[in-house]
Design a protein around this motif. Sequence first.
Motif, short mmCIF file in Angstrom:
data_model
loop_
_atom_site.label_atom_id
_atom_site.label_comp_id
_atom_site.label_asym_id
_atom_site.label_seq_id
_atom_site.Cartn_x
_atom_site.Cartn_y
_atom_site.Cartn_z
N CYS A 5 -2.16 -2.20 8.84
CA CYS A 5 -3.45 -1.51 8.67
C CYS A 5 -3.28 0.01 8.59
O CYS A 5 -4.21 0.72 8.23
N ASP A 6 -2.06 0.51 8.90
CA ASP A 6 -1.81 1.94 8.78
C ASP A 6 -1.57 2.37 7.33
O ASP A 6 -1.65 3.55 7.01
N LEU A 7 -1.26 1.41 6.46
CA LEU A 7 -1.02 1.75 5.05
C LEU A 7 -2.26 2.38 4.43
O LEU A 7 -3.39 1.96 4.71
N VAL A 8 -2.06 3.38 3.58
CA VAL A 8 -3.16 3.94 2.82
C VAL A 8 -3.47 2.94 1.70
O VAL A 8 -2.55 2.43 1.08
N ASP A 9 -4.73 2.65 1.45
CA ASP A 9 -5.18 1.65 0.45
C ASP A 9 -4.42 0.33 0.56
O ASP A 9 -3.86 -0.14 -0.43
N ALA A 10 -4.37 -0.22 1.77
CA ALA A 10 -3.70 -1.53 1.94
C ALA A 10 -4.43 -2.57 1.09
O ALA A 10 -5.64 -2.57 0.98
N ARG A 11 -3.65 -3.45 0.46
CA ARG A 11 -4.27 -4.56 -0.27
C ARG A 11 -3.41 -5.81 -0.16
O ARG A 11 -2.18 -5.74 0.03
N SER A 12 -4.07 -6.94 -0.26
CA SER A 12 -3.37 -8.22 -0.22
C SER A 12 -2.71 -8.47 -1.56
O SER A 12 -3.34 -8.30 -2.61
N VAL A 13 -1.44 -8.85 -1.56
CA VAL A 13 -0.78 -9.11 -2.84
C VAL A 13 -1.28 -10.43 -3.44
O VAL A 13 -1.05 -10.72 -4.60
N GLY B 38 0.84 -1.20 0.00
CA GLY B 38 0.00 0.00 0.00
C GLY B 38 0.87 1.24 0.00
O GLY B 38 2.08 1.17 -0.21
N THR B 39 0.24 2.39 0.27
CA THR B 39 0.95 3.66 0.24
C THR B 39 1.42 4.01 1.65
O THR B 39 0.64 3.88 2.61
N CYS B 40 2.68 4.42 1.77
CA CYS B 40 3.26 4.76 3.08
C CYS B 40 2.45 5.90 3.71
O CYS B 40 2.24 6.94 3.08
N PRO B 41 1.99 5.71 4.98
CA PRO B 41 1.18 6.76 5.62
C PRO B 41 1.98 8.03 5.86
O PRO B 41 1.40 9.11 5.99
N LYS B 42 3.31 7.93 5.88
CA LYS B 42 4.10 9.10 6.21
C LYS B 42 4.52 9.88 4.97
O LYS B 42 4.19 11.04 4.81
N CYS B 43 5.25 9.20 4.06
CA CYS B 43 5.81 9.92 2.91
C CYS B 43 4.99 9.70 1.65
O CYS B 43 5.31 10.26 0.60
N LYS B 44 3.96 8.89 1.73
CA LYS B 44 3.05 8.61 0.61
C LYS B 44 3.71 7.87 -0.56
O LYS B 44 3.19 7.89 -1.68
N ALA B 45 4.86 7.24 -0.30
CA ALA B 45 5.46 6.41 -1.35
C ALA B 45 4.52 5.23 -1.61
O ALA B 45 3.99 4.63 -0.67
N GLN B 46 4.34 4.90 -2.91
CA GLN B 46 3.42 3.83 -3.25
C GLN B 46 4.11 2.47 -3.22
O GLN B 46 5.34 2.39 -3.22
N GLU B 47 3.32 1.41 -3.23
CA GLU B 47 3.82 0.04 -3.35
C GLU B 47 4.80 -0.32 -2.23
O GLU B 47 5.85 -0.91 -2.49
N GLN B 48 4.47 0.06 -1.00
CA GLN B 48 5.33 -0.31 0.12
C GLN B 48 4.76 -1.52 0.85
O GLN B 48 3.55 -1.75 0.84
#
Length: 540
Positions: free
Chosen positions: A166-174, A141-151
């Motif tokens: 669960c803190d990830l923005v748009d968390a998804r199961s790979v 998902g996207t890092c909640p702090k720096c908004k880097a994607q695919e973390q």
Amino acid sequence: MDKKILITAALPYANGPIHIGHLLEYTQADIWARVQKLLGKTCYFVCANDAHGTPIMLSARKQKISEQDLIDKIKKEHIRDFNDFLIRFDNFHSTHSDENKYYAEDIYHKLQKKGLIKNKNILQAYDEKEQMFLPDRFIKGTCPKCKAQEQYGDSCEKCGTTYDPCDLVDARSVLSNTKPILKESKHLFFDLSQKQDMLKKWTQEGRLQNEIKNKIKEWFDGGLKDWDISRDAPYWGFKIPNTDNKYFYVWLDAPIGYMASFKNLCDKKNLDFEEFWQKNSKTELYHFIGKDIAYFHTLFWPAMLDGADYRTPTKVFCHGFLTINGEKMSKSRGTFIKAQDFIKHISPEYLRYYFAAKLQDSVEDIDLNLDDFRFRINSDLIGKLINIASRTAGFLKKFDLTLSGVLDNEKLLQICQNKKDDILQNYQNRRYATAIRKIIKLADLTNQYISEVEPWNLIKDDKSVARVHNICTTCLNIFNILVIYLSPVMPALADKNEQFLNLKPQNFNDTDGVLLNHKINKFRPMLQRVEQEQINKLIG
Ligand SMILES: [Zn+2]
């Protein structure tokens, strides 16, 4: 009397090929084990595949084969790679074995009896579509702090922040690309804090490098946390006794794999397992590991062993990571080099030599600079060491391939012999780079001597022909000594030398003797130069 020794290297994960980053550690440990054996000590060097965990389960599913078939296939490949790189284990086993199941359950029961295991309900990310709990690495998902994607679900590779999945923005199961939910589950924990006093003492008894001791101080200061040792089904591993659907976390049974591999060896060779593993054992146990798994080996592992009334490690030797041309191994730069790719282009012994020439007893990273690699091999091994034999062996044809009864330069030979203890001490202390530097220095002295006496001129004059015989005899004796010094690093070269000089397998004691009036065989080139073209192909 020398104590009996058991040496281990970290268990490679049974889900992919051995690459040269792995080989740094196996080479380091193998050299050390060979040194012990060449000193005549009773020493066993064991390893195994780490064959459990979610990645193996998913990898097998993807390949539509069973986990057992997958780990069997990988084990064969790993054994082939270790043989190719002259890593000589006394036993190579698997953590998916009867022995490992036995000791994992045995240790678990003993810890449970002592009140070191406790239950806690935790919330964990769950993939409803796949119906399984997700390890952090299987959530992106996207890092909640720096908004880097695919973390990944545990930490951000861009900014280094650690967080809950669960803190990830748009968390998804790979696995299913769906949004994971949080689900409660009962997990089993090892109560590490109960072993704090034992560990505080154990880590201060000269078993660890200073860099690791400093790291441990940070861990103690941060407080020892309970360790989650269970995973919910579906999971590939050993089921925890008296549970319906819980499995031992792969990291619980991985280090127990050291015991299991040794037990497997004991059964084959009729050795006494208890002598090595019982509490207060008089034998010595050494682990070679990368610095990234120090926490497991210097806290969890000794605490588990002590809690289950087994012996603890004598010492844990940590090493740094391998970089190539100053950077992390990378597929896009062509520097993610698998063992089998390396061997296609360059002799594996050269990698062993280069690693040894750079390894010391610290946890600093080691850089494989490919220009420096080519230079060191061609300069040290071909230009200095092999040169001693190739400059002198040819003259022996004139003397019926038999060494003379007299040395031309006894003093130089003695200088080389007298370096033995110094070189062995450096090997013993894992300062291989220093040992190598000292060996190559002796090769320099010998080449200097050859250049000064000029046997190719002396041979032209009948009066000095006999001296040429003595010069060559001196040089080939020295060559033999230097090859023996180098033999823990370059065992195949040692074999070729024994064939050339017509000798039985040698050990360090053989450097004290002198070969006189001794029939040898015709000299054949033992090593080849490394050309730039080979390097280009390697990373091409
Ligand atoms: Zn970030």
